[in-house]
Scaffold this active site. Structure first.
Site: not given
Ligand code: CA
Length: 441
Positions: A29-30, A69, A127, A271-272
């Site tokens: 994540d990130d 996200c 999420h 995810d990004n």
């Molecule tokens: Ca993210």
């Protein structure tokens, strides 16, 4: 006549051919594009995550369907452009809101695998909606350990913190559980326990780490591994990634111990793009980061391995997207998707095995904010409308998007614009708004 040895040999071959592979999707994540050693990082070591890339296929143009996200996860879980069903924003954390989440009519990867007999486990971040209707156990998972919101504190939770997403109780199958130490360590243990418990079943494990998303927190054990990183945020961030890497190492060791390596297809991706300046991430050499449709927002570390089935040590340069994971997993499992299901992802196996030499995606598309920003990828060209006017780049020779070709090659710009408008006409407006400023993730 065949002798006993030949008979046993062919029976074993049949059995192993029939064994449906386990599917593991490991999502960070990130994470910054540059922040794993297989991506070229010099200060952050990720020897275990690297083994997935080195033991399988590394996608050098591995993309996600959204630069932040929740919509990215909606695409991953459905294999469809999430703007087709209005999931274009992050859902607010509000258990009473039955709109803000992955629409219930959409089929998910765990639903499809679960209905074919797979044990389906989520470990980590959801999420995709906080209402009971959106709960992962209602959306295809048979087991769940983690949290429902878009982020979580790594050390604390508070059962009275019902409105504070960061501190909501962790849960196991809908029941609150007390935190026990550093959250990433806990997720690592839970993932390992899931694999051991289901060693005899085909299983799907969705291991969705919240690391290295904010809050930037690591335990001493991991901080101590990076004495040479002076910047405190970067050092803590490196520790968070190292904790994930330990968990991946445990998982790989367990698969080996249980002799499941050749029966398990693993995807690793983020995810990004990294939110540079927020959590200590770096996206070099890409332009911009999280929230942007420049490459730094959507091109991510991405690899897959399946020992004995996929080639090892291969790089795959053509564009692939997170939407491809669902159809690839179904194909590996021998499951036909329902004919009425309109998938945007494709089964990558024939491309990765060298049976199909064409490109998996002639074109790929992105849209955020209902059309405020958009992008198209067609071969070497990328159109991106991130500011006032659409820009055009050759991302094969200019991955950093520094030379705008819009006025040099207007015919390419117009072709990509026309293809975007066609795709855009198939989409619906966002179903729910972004959460108010201060509650965005
Ligand atoms: Ca993210």
């Amino acid at each position: 006549m065949i002798n006993r040895r030949e008979f046993l040999g062919s029976a074993m071959a049949l059995l192993s051919a029939r064994r449906r592979p386990n599917i593991i999707v490991i999502l960070t994540d990130d994470l910054g594009y540059a922040d794993l050693s297989f991506q070229g990082s010099k200060d952050i070591r990720s020897p275990n995550i690297d083994r997935i890339a080195h033991g399988g296929v590394r996608f050098t143009s591995g993309l996600v369907s959204h630069p932040f996200c929740s919509p990215s996860r909606a695409g991953l879980m459905t294999g469809r452009y999430q703007q087709r069903f209005g999931h274009e924003n992050n859902p607010i954390y509000d258990p009473a809101n039955e709109t803000a989440g992955l629409p219930l009519k959409e089929l998910t990867l765990p639903q499809l695998l679960g209905s074919a007999g797979y044990a389906t486990g989520l470990v980590g971040k959801w999420h995709l909606g906080a209402s009971p209707r959106h709960h992962p156990l209602k959306r295809g998972f048979s087991e769940m350990f983690g949290f429902i919101g878009g982020l979580h504190d790594y050390f604390n939770a508070d059962k009275n913190a019902t409105g504070n997403e960061r501190l909501i109780p962790l849960e196991r199958n809908g029941q609150p559980v007390e935190p026990t130490g550093y959250l990433t360590d806990t997720l690592n243990r839970e993932a390992d326990a899931f694999v051991r418990q289901h060693r005899s079943d085909p299983f799907f494990l969705y291991l969705a780490y919240n690391a290295p998303h904010t809050p930037v927190q690591a335990s001493e054990k991991y901080l101590d591994r990076f004495p040479n990183i002076e910047d405190k945020k970067r050092r803590t961030y490196a520790g968070m990634i190292s904790a994930v890497d330990d968990g991946v190492g445990t998982l790989l060791a367990t698969l080996k111990e249980l002799k499941l390596e050749q029966d398990t297809l693993i995807f690793f991706l983020n995810d990004n793009g990294g939110p540079v300046g927020v959590n200590g991430s770096r996206n070099d050499p890409l332009r911009a980061g999280k929230l942007s449709l420049c490459e730094g927002g959507i091109r991510v570390p991405f690899a897959a391995c399946w020992p004995g089935r996929l080639p090892a040590g291969k790089t795959f340069p053509q564009p692939v997207i997170s939407l491809d994971i669902l159809p690839t997993a179904l194909a590996a499992a021998g499951i036909q998707p329902p004919p009425t299901l309109k998938l945007d992802g494709v089964n990558l196996l024939p491309y990765l095995m060298g049976q199909d030499r064409t490109t998996p995606h002639p074109r790929l598309f992105w849209r955020t904010g209902g059309g405020v920003s958009y992008a198209v990828r067609e071969g070497r060209y990328k159109l991106v409308k991130a500011g006032d006017a659409p820009e055009l780049y050759d991302v094969e020779t200019d991955v950093s998007e520094t030379r705008n070709l819009a006025t040099v090659q207007p015919e390419v710009l117009n072709r990509l614009l026309t293809s975007f408008q066609q795709w855009n006409s198939e989409l619906v407006p966002p179903l729910f708004p972004m959460p108010p400023v201060g509650r965005q993730r």
